[in-house]
Design an enzyme around this catalytic site. Structure first.
Site, PDB file in Angstrom:
ATOM      1  N   THR A 152       3.372  -1.582  -1.868  1.00 55.99           N
ATOM      2  CA  THR A 152       3.466  -0.124  -1.784  1.00 55.99           C
ATOM      3  C   THR A 152       4.513   0.484  -2.716  1.00 55.99           C
ATOM      4  OG1 THR A 152       5.024  -0.284   0.069  1.00 55.99           O
ATOM      5  CG2 THR A 152       2.675  -0.121   0.608  1.00 55.99           C
ATOM      6  N   ASP A 153       5.535  -0.276  -3.074  1.00 57.94           N
ATOM      7  CA  ASP A 153       6.668   0.318  -3.795  1.00 57.94           C
ATOM      8  C   ASP A 153       6.287   0.895  -5.153  1.00 57.94           C
ATOM      9  OD1 ASP A 153       8.277  -0.233  -1.680  1.00 57.94           O
ATOM     10  OD2 ASP A 153       9.324  -1.922  -2.601  1.00 57.94           O
ATOM     11  N   THR A 195       3.516  -6.409   0.253  1.00 54.37           N
ATOM     12  CA  THR A 195       3.793  -6.593   1.685  1.00 54.37           C
ATOM     13  C   THR A 195       2.571  -7.087   2.427  1.00 54.37           C
ATOM     14  OG1 THR A 195       5.505  -4.879   1.715  1.00 54.37           O
ATOM     15  CG2 THR A 195       4.448  -5.391   3.809  1.00 54.37           C
ATOM     16  N   SER A 251       5.694  -5.945  -5.296  1.00 56.22           N
ATOM     17  CA  SER A 251       5.400  -4.916  -6.303  1.00 56.22           C
ATOM     18  C   SER A 251       6.654  -4.325  -6.935  1.00 56.22           C
ATOM     19  CB  SER A 251       4.539  -3.794  -5.712  1.00 56.22           C
ATOM     20  OG  SER A 251       5.283  -2.963  -4.856  1.00 56.22           O
TER      21      SER A 251
END
Length: 329
Positions: A85-86, A12, A54
């Protein structure tokens, strides 16, 4: 003067608007250009490893990231890795196993909002990551929303809020604010432990979450596909043995040579299979207990352990031995 290297992987933080929604599009040098130079005495260079969401992160990419750190380890004083972040928690844990006893900071960060947006958490997170990398504290860490988290202890709990990550079953390492870095836990690394890199992974690992009504027959299909299975059970870690008998299938998996790890769906306090009958019925000598490890650490640790050996006693010993503070016995 500290010499830092930023390794970018997408996420992101590097995303831009496209026809099909947000997708990574900001290159490494451009990403750094959005961040004002800090007062810290440092220089920073950049290297783009990949530019992916990710969600598309794979174990093979973990190896690529680890190898990049290895190749540049002697030339730099610290590393900042930008990441989506995932799957950030999986990556930070994986790097903690592949890059053990690092004497230099390996700091992973990202953002909930792209750096190209006017209102974004990206600039602060990169700035905080750089500040912590300048501290020279060895190890793998996640820095996010002013929190420094041990690489094996991070979990993403929120999909939109800036404070997306929390440290589970372990204290935060430090907090970062305008006044500086406030350490919450002393970080100590035995001087006689040398930095080691081992990127051997066996990716034949499956994560399975139990739920009422799960068909035991599905375990039969896993035998030919995986060498290790992580089972997220209930509460303290029990396995159903009445009605839809899962326990018998777990025993069959073990007898066929598959490594089985039992953990809990509860985020905090870990499993304790010694309390209830549903836990005690599980063969403690053959099953691997996760205690208070995070699932996001268990999966890459099992991949790494199976990369070292296919022998159950060896894998069990590795999994149940603390590495990078991933479990408190």
């Amino acid at each position: 003067m500290k010499k830092l290297l930023m390794l970018t992987t997408g996420g992101t933080i590097a995303s831009v608007e496209g026809e099909n929604g947000l997708a990574p599009g900001v290159k490494a040098d451009e990403l750094l250009s959005y961040v004002s130079k800090l007062d810290n005495d440092y220089t920073m260079e950049t290297q783009s490893l990949m530019n992916i969401d990710s969600t598309n992160m794979q174990p093979e990419y973990w190896v690529e990231i680890a190898e990049a750190v290895k190749e540049n380890y002697d030339a730099y004083d610290g590393f900042v890795i930008t990441h989506g972040t995932d799957t950030m928690a999986y990556t930070s844990a994986a790097l903690s196993y592949m890059l053990q006893h690092a004497k230099k900071p390996i700091v992973i960060t990202g953002s909930q909002i792209p750096i190209t947006f006017q209102k974004t958490d990206a600039k602060k997170n990169i700035t905080d990551a750089i500040r912590f990398a300048c501290e020279g504290v060895g190890g793998v860490y996640v820095v996010f929303d002013g929190r420094v988290i041990q690489g094996t202890r991070a979990i993403k709990l929120r999909t939109k809020s800036y404070d997306a990550f929390e440290s589970i079953n372990y204290p935060y390492i430090a907090f970062i604010n305008e006044d500086g870095i406030e350490y919450n836990k002393q970080v100590t690394e035995p001087e006689n432990d040398t930095f080691t890199v081992d990127t051997s992974l066996c990716t034949d690992v499956c994560l399975l979450k139990l739920h009422p009504g799960l068909k035991p027959e599905m375990f039969d299909a896993l035998k030919s596909m995986y060498k290790g299975i992580v089972i997220e059970s209930y509460g303290s870690g029990g396995v159903p043995f009445e009605g839809r008998d899962i326990l018998s299938k777990v025993n069959e998996l073990i007898e066929s040579g598959i490594v089985v790890v039992i953990t809990t769906q509860c985020l905090e306090e870990g499993e304790d299979m010694s309390i209830y009958e549903v836990g005690r019925r599980v063969n403690q000598d053959l099953i691997i207990r996760s205690r208070n490890m995070n699932t996001e650490a268990i999966v890459p640790k099992l991949m790494w352990a199976l990369g070292q050996s296919s022998d159950l006693p060896v894998v069990k010993r590795i999994m149940e031995t603390p590495i990078a503070d991933d479990v408190v016995l």
